[in-house]
Scaffold this motif. Structure first.
Motif, PDB file in Angstrom:
ATOM      1  N   VAL A  79      40.794  21.629  50.027  1.00 45.54           N
ATOM      2  CA  VAL A  79      40.627  22.845  50.667  1.00 45.54           C
ATOM      3  C   VAL A  79      40.769  24.074  49.791  1.00 45.54           C
ATOM      4  N   LEU A  87      40.282  30.312  54.033  1.00 43.82           N
ATOM      5  CA  LEU A  87      40.309  28.685  53.512  1.00 43.82           C
ATOM      6  C   LEU A  87      38.941  28.325  53.823  1.00 43.82           C
ATOM      7  N   TRP A 134      37.008  24.600  53.276  1.00 47.43           N
ATOM      8  CA  TRP A 134      36.879  22.956  52.952  1.00 47.43           C
ATOM      9  C   TRP A 134      35.921  22.756  52.069  1.00 47.43           C
ATOM     10  N   TYR A 194      32.527  12.813  51.354  1.00 45.00           N
ATOM     11  CA  TYR A 194      31.528  14.136  51.781  1.00 45.00           C
ATOM     12  C   TYR A 194      32.056  15.176  51.189  1.00 45.00           C
ATOM     13  N   ALA A 218      31.363  19.636  50.886  1.00 45.53           N
ATOM     14  CA  ALA A 218      30.682  21.112  51.418  1.00 45.53           C
ATOM     15  C   ALA A 218      29.347  21.336  50.512  1.00 45.53           C
ATOM     16  N   GLY A 219      28.316  21.662  51.142  1.00 39.74           N
ATOM     17  CA  GLY A 219      27.199  22.084  50.423  1.00 39.74           C
ATOM     18  C   GLY A 219      27.492  22.924  49.119  1.00 39.74           C
ATOM     19  N   ASP A 245      37.854  15.972  58.907  1.00 40.25           N
ATOM     20  CA  ASP A 245      36.653  15.490  59.888  1.00 40.25           C
ATOM     21  C   ASP A 245      37.533  15.867  61.131  1.00 40.25           C
TER      22      ASP A 245
END
Lengths: 117, 109
Positions: A37, A45, A47, A58, A60-61, A100
């Motif tokens: 993070v 903040l 993620w 996985y 973040a975009g 998650d």
């Protein structure tokens, strides 16, 4: 006692790379979800990435395709490989246990990454 | 992945109660019971104070409580103390990723 300690932050030029480490103690990183993070200066903040118990990941975009989360079970350490860094990646990066559907129940103190020419 | 909406700041006097709201959508806050709240003193590690909307981790005083109605979650701090002055962030599961709120600065007057 659960402890997380990040290292590897520093100053890097745009387009450069950096690898962050997070040494864990008091539990095994492979037994639970682990995340990164970040907090940009004056911002909230955000993620970044998660690695699941089974090893799937996985992101973040905003960092997908540039950042890679991984772990070394033998060293009980979490990593974040950051490539093609941009100025807007400047932030304090925290490793955290959870992600998650699980809460972030333990956090490290953070390591500062500054991307600047 | 839009951030959840929190008030930028709230304030209260010692002993009073304050409530911080966290508004999302049916794809995050309203769709799951996985809302958590974090207390963050600048320069320190964030601390989990509420998870699964209403649950408190061991060691967190019962002055801290959480709730949710529709797409809005709330954190209530009763009996304000000077050490409660900090930044507070909500966080929600959004189905394969999580999203944080923009943060609320709590000032204890």
């Amino acid at each position: 006692e659960v402890q997380l300690e990040e290292s590897g932050g520093g100053l890097v030029q745009p387009g450069g790379s950096l690898r962050l480490s997070c040494a864990a103690s008091g539990f095994t990183v492979s037994s639970i979800y682990m995340s990164w993070v970040r907090q940009a200066p004056g911002k909230g903040l955000e993620w970044v990435s998660i690695i699941y118990r089974g090893g799937s990941t996985y992101s973040a975009g905003s960092v997908k395709g540039r950042f890679t989360i991984s772990r070394d079970n033998s060293k009980n350490t979490l990593y974040l490989q950051m490539d093609s860094l941009r100025t807007d990646d400047t932030a304090v990066y925290y490793c955290a246990r959870g992600g998650d559907s699980l809460p972030f129940d333990s956090w490290g103190q953070g390591t500062l990454v500054t991307v600047s020419s | 992945q839009s951030a959840l909406t929190q008030p930028r700041s709230v304030s209260g006097s010692p002993g009073q109660s304050v409530t911080i709201s966290c508004t999302g959508t049916s794809s995050d806050v309203g769709g799951y019971s996985y809302v958590s709240w974090y207390q963050h003193h600048p320069g320190k590690a964030p601390k989990l104070i509420i998870y699964d909307v209403t649950k408190r981790p061991s060691g967190v005083p019962d002055r801290f409580s959480g709730s949710k109605s529709g797409n809005t979650a709330s954190l209530t701090i009763s009996g304000l103390q000077a050490e409660d002055e900090a930044d507070y962030y909500c966080c929600s599961y959004a189905g394969s990723f999580v999203v944080f709120g923009g943060g609320t600065k709590l000032t204890v007057l």
